[in-house]
Design a protein around this motif. Structure first.
Motif, PDB file in Angstrom:
ATOM      1  N   ALA A  45       0.823  -1.204   0.000  1.00 24.67           N
ATOM      2  CA  ALA A  45       0.000   0.000   0.000  1.00 24.67           C
ATOM      3  C   ALA A  45       0.860   1.259   0.000  1.00 24.67           C
ATOM      4  N   LEU A  47       0.632   5.680   0.431  1.00 25.24           N
ATOM      5  CA  LEU A  47      -0.086   6.913   0.731  1.00 25.24           C
ATOM      6  C   LEU A  47       0.581   8.037  -0.043  1.00 25.24           C
ATOM      7  N   SER A  69      -5.006  13.976  -0.362  1.00 30.94           N
ATOM      8  CA  SER A  69      -4.234  12.776  -0.074  1.00 30.94           C
ATOM      9  C   SER A  69      -5.021  11.555  -0.519  1.00 30.94           C
ATOM     10  N   TYR A  71      -4.922   7.118  -0.524  1.00 30.56           N
ATOM     11  CA  TYR A  71      -4.373   5.834  -0.101  1.00 30.56           C
ATOM     12  C   TYR A  71      -4.721   4.796  -1.158  1.00 30.56           C
ATOM     13  N   THR A 102      -3.107   2.294   7.586  1.00 29.67           N
ATOM     14  CA  THR A 102      -3.263   3.658   7.087  1.00 29.67           C
ATOM     15  C   THR A 102      -4.663   3.881   6.546  1.00 29.67           C
ATOM     16  N   ALA A 103      -5.271   2.830   6.030  1.00 31.47           N
ATOM     17  CA  ALA A 103      -6.626   2.959   5.490  1.00 31.47           C
ATOM     18  C   ALA A 103      -7.595   3.490   6.544  1.00 31.47           C
ATOM     19  N   MET A 106      -8.149   7.296   6.675  1.00 35.22           N
ATOM     20  CA  MET A 106      -8.742   8.014   5.561  1.00 35.22           C
ATOM     21  C   MET A 106     -10.201   8.368   5.872  1.00 35.22           C
ATOM     22  N   HIS A 117      -6.571  11.818   4.154  1.00 30.51           N
ATOM     23  CA  HIS A 117      -5.956  11.335   5.395  1.00 30.51           C
ATOM     24  C   HIS A 117      -6.219  12.346   6.515  1.00 30.51           C
ATOM     25  N   GLU A 120      -3.356  14.808   7.065  1.00 30.68           N
ATOM     26  CA  GLU A 120      -2.657  15.237   5.851  1.00 30.68           C
ATOM     27  C   GLU A 120      -1.971  16.594   6.028  1.00 30.68           C
TER      28      GLU A 120
END
Length: 257
Positions: A45, A47, A69, A71, A102-103, A106, A117, A120
């Motif tokens: 993944a 970002l 941003s 992902y 990280t998902a 979001m 994000h 961000e």
């Protein structure tokens, strides 16, 4: 406001500048201008943050989307266009000690792609301030993924010896698992496939070799690529551009500690 101060930390000269690629045990990051990538699907993944302004996401089957941003999960074909902004690209090793969901950070999703994000702004400020990469990673990290310790140990072995050919049946047998169960468990623990993780480990080794001052051919051979063309094809497939184009852009490497 305190969180922004914590993220930015102290600007370090070796991470300031534009463009730069850093290599750390748990991440690879890029800060600089848009490199004009084509459609590609990353091994892990990624970002992407528009540091100076919005970026545009293009992906098969999805409407063209503008965000600050984006992902993109592993293996999701896409490209990011940043006509008026420098970008942060952050690849977090999915099986490393700083592996993060990280998902979860979001704000919304368009198909498999996360948009907006929650930190961000902090990420942009950290890049502009030349913050230590560890602090940039800290700003991006969401909830830590609870990986199976057997998979974590195997992933470490793959990263330590990326030139070795790991076969799923043999690796499964060593863990006392069926091949199908092993492959599912690996994907659940890392967010990518067993084959793609090995690909990521090899590409990471090449980038680390370049950062250490080695030439491209030597780095690719040591990483386990069968030939220069094999490496070139894999790099383009993963990043949407050639390694030569990245080097020609004058990218500076920071291998850190």
């Amino acid at each position: 406001m305190n969180s922004l101060v914590e993220v930015v930390g102290v600007a370090l000269p070796e991470t300031c500048g534009d463009p730069v690629i850093w290599v750390r045990p748990d991440s690879i990051g890029y800060f600089g201008p848009d490199l004009g990538v084509a459609l590609h699907s990353t091994s892990v993944a990624v970002l992407t943050v528009g540091v100076d302004g919005p970026i545009v996401l293009e992906a098969p089957g999805c409407a063209v989307t503008t965000a600050r941003s984006v992902y993109a999960p592993a293996r999701a074909s896409h490209r990011i266009i940043a006509p008026e902004s420098r970008i942060l690209l952050l690849f977090l090793d999915p099986a490393g000690p700083r592996a993060a969901d990280t998902a979860a950070a979001m704000r919304e999703f368009a198909g498999p792609f996360g948009l907006g994000h929650r930190r961000e702004q902090a990420l942009s400020i950290a890049c502009l301030a030349g913050a230590d990469p560890a602090l940039v990673v800290r700003a991006a990290a969401g909830a830590v993924v609870a990986a199976d310790p057997r998979i974590t140990a195997l992933a470490l072995a793959i990263r330590s010896d990326p030139g070795r050919e790991y076969r799923a049946p043999a690796s499964a047998a060593e863990l006392g698992l069926s091949t199908s169960h092993f492959l599912r468990l690996f994907a659940q623990s890392t967010g990518t496939t067993f084959r793609r993780y090995q690909q990521w480990a090899r590409l990471r080794h090449v980038v680390g070799g370049l950062a250490a001052g080695h030439d491209l051919t030597r780095s690719a051979v040591e990483a386990g690529f069968a030939s220069p063309s094999h490496f070139s094809d894999t790099f383009r497939e993963t990043f949407g551009t050639s390694a030569t184009a990245v080097l020609d852009a004058g990218v500076r490497f920071d291998i850190g500690a």
